[in-house]
Design an enzyme around this catalytic site. Structure first.
Site, PDB file in Angstrom:
ATOM      1  CG  ASP A 182       6.104   0.053   6.534  1.00  0.00           C
ATOM      2  OD1 ASP A 182       7.101   0.114   5.819  1.00  0.00           O
ATOM      3  OD2 ASP A 182       5.230  -0.534   6.088  1.00  0.00           O
ATOM      4  CG  ASP A 225       3.681   1.455   0.746  1.00  0.00           C
ATOM      5  OD1 ASP A 225       2.701   2.578   0.502  1.00  0.00           O
ATOM      6  OD2 ASP A 225       4.845   1.012   0.357  1.00  0.00           O
ATOM      7  CG  ASP A 254       2.049  -3.520   6.116  1.00  0.00           C
ATOM      8  OD1 ASP A 254       1.337  -4.465   5.047  1.00  0.00           O
ATOM      9  OD2 ASP A 254       3.004  -3.191   6.321  1.00  0.00           O
TER      10      ASP A 254
END
Length: 469
Positions: A16, A18, A314
Site C-alpha cells: 500500500d 499511504d 496499514d
C-alpha cells in the site's frame, strides 16, 4: 497461516502507499485533515466556527480504532469479544454505570457481529481505521457536543454532512481541480506533510527486485496524487522500482468484489480510459481492477501456478482483512501505535525525522500515534464490571484483528528494510512469549484462567499473541 514467515520465500511483494511506504508527518497531516473537514462544515453547512479551534487537550481524543455509533452519537472502544471497554457521548466520557445503561450489564455493542465478520460499512456505525479518517473521529465528537449545546436532537443526520465533507476533500477529481483544503495544501508544500523514504528502504526495494521478486504498488489514491507522493518519497525514477502500479484501486473492493469485479483501466495523462480491459496481460501502471485478473498476471510473471504473495498495508478494513481472507495473501501490518507505546524507532526512521522535527515531543497533539490519556492503549485495556472491584485485562478488538489477519506487525517498513532474507516467527506462532529480532516486539499474551496475568498497557506489543483456550 504458517508458523514461520520469510520475505525470501515470497514470489511477489506488494505495498500500500499511504501510511505504509509513505509515512506522513502525522502532526501536520492530522491538523490539515481536521481543518479540511471542519472548514467544509462551517462554510458549507452552517456549523459553529468553534469547530475550527483546536488545543492539545482536545487532540488527545483522536484515537485510531474507535467506532462511532451513528444512532446515538456515542464513540466506543471495543474488546476482542465486542465488549465496550470505553465510550464517550460526543467527547464526554461515559462512566461504567452509563455504559451499562446504554449497552446492558454485559456491555455488548449490538452491531459487533456485522463489523467483526465482514468489516462492512453501515448506515448505523463507522469504524475509524486509518489516519486519513482519524481526525473525523474528533470532529464527530465535537459536532455531537455542538448539537447538544444548541439543544438539537442527536441522530444520524449529522453524518450526512460528515460524508459530504469527506467527499469534498478526497474525491478523485479534487487533486486536479484544487478542490477542498487537503490536496491544494499538500501540493503547495509536500515536504511539510510527507516523509521521504530512507535510503535503506529504497535500497531494500531495489535489492528485492534485483533478486527476481515481483514488486507491486496497490493504492486507492488516484494516479496524480500517487505520482506526487512517490516523486517526493522515492524520487523521479520511482516507477522503476515496481513491476505493477495500481492506483484508484478502490480497496477493499479490489480484493473482495467477486464475481462482480471491476475491470482494470489504462491511464492517459492520469485520466482513466472509459473502456475496461478484459484481462491483465503485461506489467505496467493501471487503475481500478481486481485481484483475480492481477493473480493471472502474477502466475505468468512468476511462472508458478500459485505464486506466494505478501502485502504490506496499514488498514484492517482495506488491506489486512480482505487480502488475507479473499486472496489468501500473507500480510504485514504497519502499526505506528507500536512506536507510540514504546517500540524503539529504527535508526533509519530516527534519521529521517531528525531532519525535520525537534527531538522533544509535546504529547499526543504533537505525536498522534502516542497513547491517548482518554482512550488508553491501542492494544489492551482494563475491564471493570459494574459494581465490582475486580479488574481484568482485555485485548482490544483491533489488537485481536492484527493477530488474526496479519503475519506480522511492525511500526514502519524501516523496521524490516534490509532484512528480507531473514525468517521471522509469525504472530500465530505457538508460543507464549518471544522476541522476533528487533521487529515484532510483544503483542501480548492473554492467558484465560481465573488468575489472569496482569500486564501494563505498554506490555501489549511485547509478546507474540497466543490465546490459550
Amino acid at each position: 497461516m504458517s508458523e514461520y514467515f520469510s520475505l525470501s520465500d515470497c514470489d511477489v511483494i506488494g505495498f500500500d502507499l499511504d501510511h505504509t511506504l509513505c509515512r506522513y508527518h502525522l502532526k501536520e497531516t492530522s491538523r490539515l485533515i481536521y481543518e479540511s473537514f471542519a472548514r467544509y462544515l462551517v462554510e458549507h453547512k452552517g456549523y459553529d466556527k468553534d469547530l475550527l479551534n483546536l488545543t492539545p487537550a482536545t487532540w488527545d481524543f483522536c484515537f485510531k480504532g474507535l467506532v462511532v455509533d451513528l444512532e446515538d452519537g456515542n464513540l466506543v472502544k471495543l474488546a476482542e469479544d465486542g465488549t465496550v471497554l470505553r465510550a464517550t457521548h460526543g467527547t464526554s466520557d461515559l462512566s461504567t454505570e452509563e455504559i451499562i445503561k446504554h449497552y446492558g450489564p454485559k456491555r455488548e455493542w449490538k452491531h459487533f457481529n456485522s463489523l467483526n465478520t465482514s468489516f462492512t460499512r453501515s448506515a448505523k456505525y463507522y469504524f475509524y481505521d486509518n489516519y486519513f479518517d482519524l481526525p473525523g473521529a474528533l470532529l464527530c465528537g465535537r459536532v455531537v457536543d455542538m448539537l447538544h449545546k444548541r439543544g438539537n436532537e442527536v441522530n444520524s443526520d449529522f453524518w450526512k454532512d460528515m460524508i459530504a465533507a469527506i467527499d469534498h476533500n478526497y474525491n478523485t477529481s479534487a487533486f486536479k481541480e484544487d478542490a477542498g483544503t487537503y490536496f491544494p495544501s499538500v501540493k503547495r508544500d509536500p515536504g511539510r506533510y510527507l516523509q521521504p523514504c530512507s535510503d535503506s528502504v529504497k535500497t531494500w526495494l531495489r535489492s528485492m527486485k534485483n533478486a527476481g521478486k515481483v514488486l507491486l504498488l496497490i493504492t486507492s489514491s488516484h494516479s496524480d496524487y500517487c505520482r506526487l507522493i512517490c516523486d517526493h518519497i522515492l524520487g523521479k525514477d520511482f516507477e522503476e522500482l515496481f513491476d505493477v502500479i495500481i492506483t484508484n484501486a478502490l480497496k477493499p473492493g479490489f480484493f473482495s468484489l467477486v464475481p462482480q469485479q471491476r475491470p482494470f483501466r489504462t491511464l492517459v495523462n492520469d485520466v482513466e480510459e472509459s473502456e475496461g480491459l478484459p484481462s491483465l496481460d503485461k506489467p505496467g501502471w493501471y487503475s481500478q481492477g481486481n485481484w483475480l485478473h492481477l493473480h493471472e498476471l502474477l502466475k505468468t510473471m512468476t511462472g508458478k501456478p500459485e505464486p506466494k504473495v505478501v502485502y504490506f498495508g496499514d488498514s484492517l478494513r482495506s488491506d489486512m482483512f480482505p487480502a488475507s481472507s479473499f486472496c489468501k495473501w500473507e500480510t504485514v501490518m504497519i502499526v505506528e501505535e507500536m512506536e507510540g507505546e514504546g517500540v524503539p524507532k529504527s535508526d533509519a526512521a530516527k534519521s529521517n525525522e531528525a531532519q525535520v522535527e525537534p527531538l522533544e515531543k509535546k504529547g499526543k497533539f504533537e505525536t498522534p500515534s502516542a497513547v491517548s490519556k482518554q482512550w488508553g492503549s491501542y492494544f489492551v485495556d482494563v475491564y471493570k464490571s459494574g459494581g465490582e472491584d475486580e479488574e481484568s485485562q482485555k485485548l482490544t478488538w483491533c489488537c485481536h484483528c492484527i493477530h488474526k489477519y496479519s503475519a506480522m506487525a511492525i511500526p514502519s517498513v524501516e523496521h524490516i528494510a534490509g532484512t528480507w532474507e531473514k525468517t521471522w516467527l509469525t504472530s500465530n506462532s505457538n508460543i507464549h512469549s518471544a522476541v522476533v529480532g528487533h521487529i515484532c516486539k510483544k503483542i501480548y499474551t492473554l492467558v484465560k484462567t481465573q488468575s489472569a496475568c496482569k500486564l501494563k498497557p505498554s506490555d501489549a506489543y511485547l509478546a507474540l499473541k497466543r490465546v490459550s483456550k
